[in-house]
Design a protein around this motif. Structure first.
Motif, PDB file in Angstrom:
ATOM      1  N   THR A   1      22.658 -14.875  -2.704  1.00 35.10           N
ATOM      2  CA  THR A   1      21.937 -14.721  -3.444  1.00 35.10           C
ATOM      3  C   THR A   1      22.560 -12.396  -2.947  1.00 35.10           C
ATOM      4  N   LEU A   2      22.355 -11.842  -4.308  1.00 31.93           N
ATOM      5  CA  LEU A   2      22.426 -11.084  -4.616  1.00 31.93           C
ATOM      6  C   LEU A   2      21.123  -9.927  -5.174  1.00 31.93           C
ATOM      7  N   THR A   3      20.238  -9.455  -4.336  1.00 30.92           N
ATOM      8  CA  THR A   3      19.292  -8.355  -5.059  1.00 30.92           C
ATOM      9  C   THR A   3      19.840  -6.978  -5.046  1.00 30.92           C
ATOM     10  N   THR A   4      19.203  -6.068  -6.104  1.00 36.02           N
ATOM     11  CA  THR A   4      19.101  -4.616  -5.549  1.00 36.02           C
ATOM     12  C   THR A   4      18.016  -4.419  -6.735  1.00 36.02           C
ATOM     13  N   GLY A   5      17.641  -3.044  -6.282  1.00 35.77           N
ATOM     14  CA  GLY A   5      16.152  -3.203  -6.996  1.00 35.77           C
ATOM     15  C   GLY A   5      16.021  -1.298  -6.613  1.00 35.77           C
ATOM     16  N   SER A   6      15.206  -0.453  -7.367  1.00 35.50           N
ATOM     17  CA  SER A   6      14.685   0.857  -6.492  1.00 35.50           C
ATOM     18  C   SER A   6      13.237   1.214  -7.549  1.00 35.50           C
ATOM     19  N   SER A   7      12.589   2.136  -7.113  1.00 38.40           N
ATOM     20  CA  SER A   7      11.369   2.169  -7.128  1.00 38.40           C
ATOM     21  C   SER A   7      10.367   2.310  -8.518  1.00 38.40           C
ATOM     22  N   GLU A   8       9.278   2.212  -8.697  1.00 40.42           N
ATOM     23  CA  GLU A   8       9.302   1.267  -9.626  1.00 40.42           C
ATOM     24  C   GLU A   8       9.048   2.876 -10.948  1.00 40.42           C
ATOM     25  N   ARG A   9       8.658   4.032 -10.139  1.00 48.31           N
ATOM     26  CA  ARG A   9       8.859   5.195 -10.668  1.00 48.31           C
ATOM     27  C   ARG A   9      10.178   5.629 -11.199  1.00 48.31           C
ATOM     28  N   ARG A  10      10.921   5.202 -10.308  1.00 47.27           N
ATOM     29  CA  ARG A  10      13.399   5.212 -11.013  1.00 47.27           C
ATOM     30  C   ARG A  10      13.579   4.447 -11.432  1.00 47.27           C
ATOM     31  N   TRP A  11      12.361   3.180 -12.012  1.00 49.61           N
ATOM     32  CA  TRP A  11      13.527   1.561 -12.558  1.00 49.61           C
ATOM     33  C   TRP A  11      13.774   2.254 -14.121  1.00 49.61           C
ATOM     34  N   PRO A  12      12.480   3.365 -15.333  1.00 45.66           N
ATOM     35  CA  PRO A  12      13.745   3.549 -16.164  1.00 45.66           C
ATOM     36  C   PRO A  12      14.665   4.050 -16.333  1.00 45.66           C
ATOM     37  N   LYS A  13      14.957   4.804 -14.784  1.00 43.03           N
ATOM     38  CA  LYS A  13      15.727   5.805 -15.434  1.00 43.03           C
ATOM     39  C   LYS A  13      17.206   4.793 -14.162  1.00 43.03           C
ATOM     40  N   MET A  14      16.918   3.672 -13.652  1.00 46.07           N
ATOM     41  CA  MET A  14      17.990   3.219 -12.556  1.00 46.07           C
ATOM     42  C   MET A  14      18.444   1.855 -13.450  1.00 46.07           C
ATOM     43  N   LYS A  15      17.579   0.892 -14.188  1.00 43.71           N
ATOM     44  CA  LYS A  15      17.438  -0.386 -14.916  1.00 43.71           C
ATOM     45  C   LYS A  15      19.021  -0.710 -15.434  1.00 43.71           C
ATOM     46  N   ASP A  16      19.296  -0.191 -15.628  1.00 42.61           N
ATOM     47  CA  ASP A  16      20.483  -0.147 -17.184  1.00 42.61           C
ATOM     48  C   ASP A  16      22.260  -0.446 -15.509  1.00 42.61           C
ATOM     49  N   ARG A  17      22.182   0.511 -14.246  1.00 41.88           N
ATOM     50  CA  ARG A  17      22.580   0.432 -13.929  1.00 41.88           C
ATOM     51  C   ARG A  17      22.870  -0.467 -13.014  1.00 41.88           C
ATOM     52  N   LEU A  18      21.249  -1.449 -12.575  1.00 40.34           N
ATOM     53  CA  LEU A  18      21.043  -2.114 -11.564  1.00 40.34           C
ATOM     54  C   LEU A  18      21.355  -3.015 -12.389  1.00 40.34           C
ATOM     55  N   GLN A  19      20.900  -4.033 -13.683  1.00 33.61           N
ATOM     56  CA  GLN A  19      21.843  -4.750 -14.608  1.00 33.61           C
ATOM     57  C   GLN A  19      22.723  -4.804 -14.450  1.00 33.61           C
TER      58      GLN A  19
ATOM     59  N   ASN B   1       0.833  -1.632   0.219  1.00 36.22           N
ATOM     60  CA  ASN B   1       0.016  -0.250   0.042  1.00 36.22           C
ATOM     61  C   ASN B   1       0.479   1.384  -0.366  1.00 36.22           C
ATOM     62  N   SER B   2       1.911   1.501   0.536  1.00 35.00           N
ATOM     63  CA  SER B   2       2.678   2.203   0.681  1.00 35.00           C
ATOM     64  C   SER B   2       3.877   2.476  -0.294  1.00 35.00           C
ATOM     65  N   TYR B   3       4.376   1.386  -1.383  1.00 33.73           N
ATOM     66  CA  TYR B   3       5.447   1.476  -2.110  1.00 33.73           C
ATOM     67  C   TYR B   3       5.169   0.235  -3.682  1.00 33.73           C
ATOM     68  N   GLU B   4       5.898   0.607  -4.182  1.00 35.78           N
ATOM     69  CA  GLU B   4       5.807  -0.626  -4.916  1.00 35.78           C
ATOM     70  C   GLU B   4       7.228  -0.584  -5.995  1.00 35.78           C
ATOM     71  N   ARG B   5       8.146  -2.297  -5.580  1.00 34.08           N
ATOM     72  CA  ARG B   5       9.059  -1.654  -6.044  1.00 34.08           C
ATOM     73  C   ARG B   5       9.839  -3.101  -7.237  1.00 34.08           C
ATOM     74  N   HIS B   6      10.757  -2.548  -8.349  1.00 32.34           N
ATOM     75  CA  HIS B   6      11.038  -3.743  -9.064  1.00 32.34           C
ATOM     76  C   HIS B   6      12.775  -3.874  -8.825  1.00 32.34           C
ATOM     77  N   ALA B   7      12.450  -5.051  -8.514  1.00 31.59           N
ATOM     78  CA  ALA B   7      14.296  -5.574  -8.356  1.00 31.59           C
ATOM     79  C   ALA B   7      14.124  -6.525  -9.551  1.00 31.59           C
ATOM     80  N   LEU B   8      16.185  -7.171  -8.682  1.00 34.84           N
ATOM     81  CA  LEU B   8      16.727  -7.571  -9.711  1.00 34.84           C
ATOM     82  C   LEU B   8      17.218  -8.808  -8.852  1.00 34.84           C
ATOM     83  N   THR B   9      16.882  -9.659  -9.018  1.00 39.46           N
ATOM     84  CA  THR B   9      18.806 -11.015  -7.773  1.00 39.46           C
ATOM     85  C   THR B   9      18.391 -11.704  -8.861  1.00 39.46           C
TER      86      THR B   9
END
Length: 220
Positions: A192-210, A173-181
């Motif tokens: 296990t290695l997990t990283t992610g960001s808010s769904e709002r910032r995913w388009p900006k962060m996805k390449d760096r997180l990948q 109810n308070s957030y939506e997170r897009h993640a990679l593990t």
């Protein structure tokens, strides 16, 4: 961090981890960090506890391994290395082996955990889809969160270590997170290695997180 750890019998049966809680390392005992650049620039799955950590012997990551805009972490005791975005700060979190996070964006982080296992390979645990669905349902999502696996993949490194990678979203109810593990097994350890960001910032962060996920390797 807006996440919590949760043990699950199904995961414990598949991975066969012990029930002893791991003692987290102090921030500076986790790894020696090499800053790769001054360019501008969460947590992990819980599969069970681990025994208290022994004394750490670390060497610096080699600067040649660092990418522009990323810092490198190399832990020679536990035998892993990965990159994370420059600007993220190391923090200490009970029960987690290493955590780095953005000080402004609370959902942007990377966390690594290591658990003992009797399995010798991820292939003994299940397929990438089976492992992903179990982890997301039982360990990676906090209680009450709605979670969905978007895709999975697998790769092998030059030494033959098998890795499973997964992309997923969790919603509360308070957030939506897009993640990679990414996960792997070697020498009686489940990483296990997990990283992610808010769904709002995913388009900006996805390449760096990948890059962070793709850079993760074990070498024992």
């Amino acid at each position: 961090m807006a996440c919590a750890t949760q043990s699950a019998s199904l995961v414990q049966q598949r991975v066969r981890v012990s029930s002893t809680k791991k003692t987290s390392k102090s921030p500076r005992a986790v790894a020696h960090v090499v800053r790769a650049s001054v360019e501008p620039t969460r947590r992990s799955a819980v599969l069970g506890g681990v025994a208290a950590a022994a004394a750490t012997v670390l060497v610096p990551a080699q600067p040649a391994l660092a990418l522009s805009g990323f810092s490198a972490v190399k832990d020679t005791r536990d035998g892993y290395q990965f990159f994370y975005p420059v600007g993220w700060q190391e923090i200490s979190v009970d029960g987690q082996d290493a955590v780095y996070k953005d000080v402004i964006e609370p959902l942007e982080s990377v966390a690594l955990n290591i658990y003992p296992t009797t399995r010798e390979s991820l292939a003994e645990v299940g397929t990438p889809d089976e492992v992903a669905n179990t982890l997301v349902a039982k360990a990676l999502a906090i209680p009450g969160a709605r979670a969905k696996v978007l895709k999975t993949a697998q790769r092998k490194d030059k030494d033959g270590h098998l890795y499973y990678a997964l992309e997923y979203v969790t919603k509360t109810n308070s957030y939506e997170r897009h993640a990679l593990t990414i996960v792997t097994i070697t020498q009686g350890k489940f990483y296990t290695l997990t990283t992610g960001s808010s769904e709002r910032r995913w388009p900006k962060m996805k390449d760096r997180l990948q890059v962070t996920i793709d850079s993760f390797n074990v070498y024992y």
